[in-house]
Write a protein that holds these residues in place. Structure first.
Motif, PDB file in Angstrom:
ATOM      1  N   ALA A  88       1.016  -1.228   0.220  1.00 38.35           N
ATOM      2  CA  ALA A  88       0.119  -0.073  -0.034  1.00 38.35           C
ATOM      3  C   ALA A  88       0.758   1.469  -0.105  1.00 38.35           C
ATOM      4  O   ALA A  88       0.586   2.322  -0.672  1.00 38.35           O
ATOM      5  N   GLU A  89       1.974   1.246   0.665  1.00 34.12           N
ATOM      6  CA  GLU A  89       2.742   2.263   0.810  1.00 34.12           C
ATOM      7  C   GLU A  89       3.460   2.473  -0.362  1.00 34.12           C
ATOM      8  O   GLU A  89       3.726   3.715  -1.033  1.00 34.12           O
ATOM      9  N   ALA A  90       4.055   1.433  -1.035  1.00 39.49           N
ATOM     10  CA  ALA A  90       4.794   1.505  -2.376  1.00 39.49           C
ATOM     11  C   ALA A  90       3.813   2.202  -3.691  1.00 39.49           C
ATOM     12  O   ALA A  90       4.153   2.957  -4.421  1.00 39.49           O
ATOM     13  N   GLU A  91       2.393   1.774  -3.491  1.00 41.44           N
ATOM     14  CA  GLU A  91       1.570   2.202  -4.471  1.00 41.44           C
ATOM     15  C   GLU A  91       1.340   3.734  -4.254  1.00 41.44           C
ATOM     16  O   GLU A  91       1.223   4.303  -5.074  1.00 41.44           O
ATOM     17  N   ARG A  92       1.330   4.170  -2.951  1.00 44.01           N
ATOM     18  CA  ARG A  92       0.950   5.475  -2.616  1.00 44.01           C
ATOM     19  C   ARG A  92       2.161   6.321  -2.989  1.00 44.01           C
ATOM     20  O   ARG A  92       2.052   7.239  -3.793  1.00 44.01           O
ATOM     21  N   LEU A  93       3.365   5.762  -2.842  1.00 44.47           N
ATOM     22  CA  LEU A  93       4.586   6.465  -3.358  1.00 44.47           C
ATOM     23  C   LEU A  93       4.717   6.720  -4.954  1.00 44.47           C
ATOM     24  O   LEU A  93       4.997   7.686  -5.348  1.00 44.47           O
ATOM     25  N   ALA A  94       4.153   5.533  -5.537  1.00 41.67           N
ATOM     26  CA  ALA A  94       4.116   5.632  -7.124  1.00 41.67           C
ATOM     27  C   ALA A  94       3.109   6.486  -7.663  1.00 41.67           C
ATOM     28  O   ALA A  94       3.540   7.135  -8.501  1.00 41.67           O
ATOM     29  N   ARG A  95       2.040   6.703  -6.928  1.00 42.78           N
ATOM     30  CA  ARG A  95       1.095   7.716  -7.256  1.00 42.78           C
ATOM     31  C   ARG A  95       1.765   9.038  -7.372  1.00 42.78           C
ATOM     32  O   ARG A  95       1.622  10.065  -8.051  1.00 42.78           O
ATOM     33  N   LEU A  96       2.408   9.502  -6.152  1.00 47.16           N
ATOM     34  CA  LEU A  96       3.142  10.406  -5.852  1.00 47.16           C
ATOM     35  C   LEU A  96       4.294  10.975  -7.017  1.00 47.16           C
ATOM     36  O   LEU A  96       4.163  11.938  -7.591  1.00 47.16           O
ATOM     37  N   GLY A 139      13.428  13.066 -17.743  1.00 46.95           N
ATOM     38  CA  GLY A 139      14.295  12.161 -18.186  1.00 46.95           C
ATOM     39  C   GLY A 139      13.966  10.715 -17.370  1.00 46.95           C
ATOM     40  O   GLY A 139      14.325   9.602 -17.567  1.00 46.95           O
ATOM     41  N   LEU A 140      13.235  10.894 -16.280  1.00 50.30           N
ATOM     42  CA  LEU A 140      12.861   9.615 -15.337  1.00 50.30           C
ATOM     43  C   LEU A 140      11.491   8.964 -16.023  1.00 50.30           C
ATOM     44  O   LEU A 140      10.563   9.585 -15.995  1.00 50.30           O
ATOM     45  N   SER A 141      11.846   7.762 -16.620  1.00 46.15           N
ATOM     46  CA  SER A 141      10.750   7.226 -17.252  1.00 46.15           C
ATOM     47  C   SER A 141      10.327   5.969 -16.534  1.00 46.15           C
ATOM     48  O   SER A 141      11.041   5.213 -16.608  1.00 46.15           O
ATOM     49  N   LEU A 142       9.200   5.985 -15.779  1.00 45.63           N
ATOM     50  CA  LEU A 142       8.867   4.900 -15.089  1.00 45.63           C
ATOM     51  C   LEU A 142       7.207   4.674 -15.580  1.00 45.63           C
ATOM     52  O   LEU A 142       6.555   5.401 -15.770  1.00 45.63           O
ATOM     53  N   ASP A 143       7.053   3.135 -15.695  1.00 46.52           N
ATOM     54  CA  ASP A 143       5.771   2.842 -16.127  1.00 46.52           C
ATOM     55  C   ASP A 143       5.099   2.571 -14.972  1.00 46.52           C
ATOM     56  O   ASP A 143       4.995   1.553 -14.612  1.00 46.52           O
ATOM     57  N   LEU A 144       4.295   3.567 -14.368  1.00 47.28           N
ATOM     58  CA  LEU A 144       3.640   3.422 -13.262  1.00 47.28           C
ATOM     59  C   LEU A 144       1.908   3.174 -13.465  1.00 47.28           C
ATOM     60  O   LEU A 144       1.216   3.154 -12.595  1.00 47.28           O
ATOM     61  N   ALA A 145       1.776   3.336 -14.900  1.00 48.86           N
ATOM     62  CA  ALA A 145       0.166   3.018 -15.118  1.00 48.86           C
ATOM     63  C   ALA A 145      -0.073   1.616 -14.720  1.00 48.86           C
ATOM     64  O   ALA A 145      -1.408   1.424 -14.457  1.00 48.86           O
ATOM     65  N   SER A 146       0.772   0.710 -14.878  1.00 47.29           N
ATOM     66  CA  SER A 146       0.175  -0.708 -14.506  1.00 47.29           C
ATOM     67  C   SER A 146       0.155  -1.075 -13.184  1.00 47.29           C
ATOM     68  O   SER A 146      -0.316  -2.073 -12.765  1.00 47.29           O
ATOM     69  N   GLY A 147       0.652  -0.178 -12.275  1.00 47.59           N
ATOM     70  CA  GLY A 147       0.567  -0.296 -10.763  1.00 47.59           C
ATOM     71  C   GLY A 147       1.721  -1.221 -10.464  1.00 47.59           C
ATOM     72  O   GLY A 147       1.378  -1.774  -9.440  1.00 47.59           O
ATOM     73  N   GLY A 148       2.526  -1.378 -11.124  1.00 49.21           N
ATOM     74  CA  GLY A 148       3.637  -2.566 -10.774  1.00 49.21           C
ATOM     75  C   GLY A 148       3.309  -3.712 -11.022  1.00 49.21           C
ATOM     76  O   GLY A 148       4.076  -4.746 -10.394  1.00 49.21           O
TER      77      GLY A 148
END
Length: 128
Positions: A98-106, A118-127
């Protein structure tokens, strides 16, 4: 069942120290010094947990059912009576996720504001 188990979100946001402790235990059981070393190594020395911070946090996390003390060692050669090994409980895994997901949303919000060029993370999939 511990009433805290019903809602891991109740523990959020986690302090950075707690997040690092839980993250250190996400892939294997560790003793206190092992947790300190894992955090230091994973953060390239930028985060150093002192014994007071670490063991105070572990005590609270044990009381809250987030961590459990491991009674048996997978490798009998590691069975040192002086060392206590800790593991995430199933509930602890839920809190950490839950915390990792919260941080990913931030992070995603910061990316939308172009604060992380320059930081490209694919956070749309929720990891997932």
């Amino acid at each position: 069942m511990n009433s805290n188990e019903q809602d891991p979100e109740r523990f959020l946001p986690l302090s950075p120290a707690i997040f690092h402790i839980l993250l250190a235990l996400a892939d294997e059981d560790r003793h206190g010094y092992g947790i300190m070393q894992e955090v230091k190594s994973r953060t390239d020395g930028r985060v150093k947990l002192g014994p007071g911070t670490l063991y105070g946090a572990i005590k609270r996390l044990l009381e809250q059912g987030v961590l459990a003390e491991q009674d048996e060692r997978l490798d009998p050669a590691l069975n040192d009576e002086r060392r206590r090994y800790y593991r995430l409980t199933d509930f602890g895994q839920k809190v950490l996720r839950a915390e990792a997901e919260r941080l990913a949303r931030l992070v995603k919000q910061a990316q939308a504001k172009q604060l992380l060029p320059g930081l490209s993370l694919d956070l749309a999939s929720g990891g997932q």
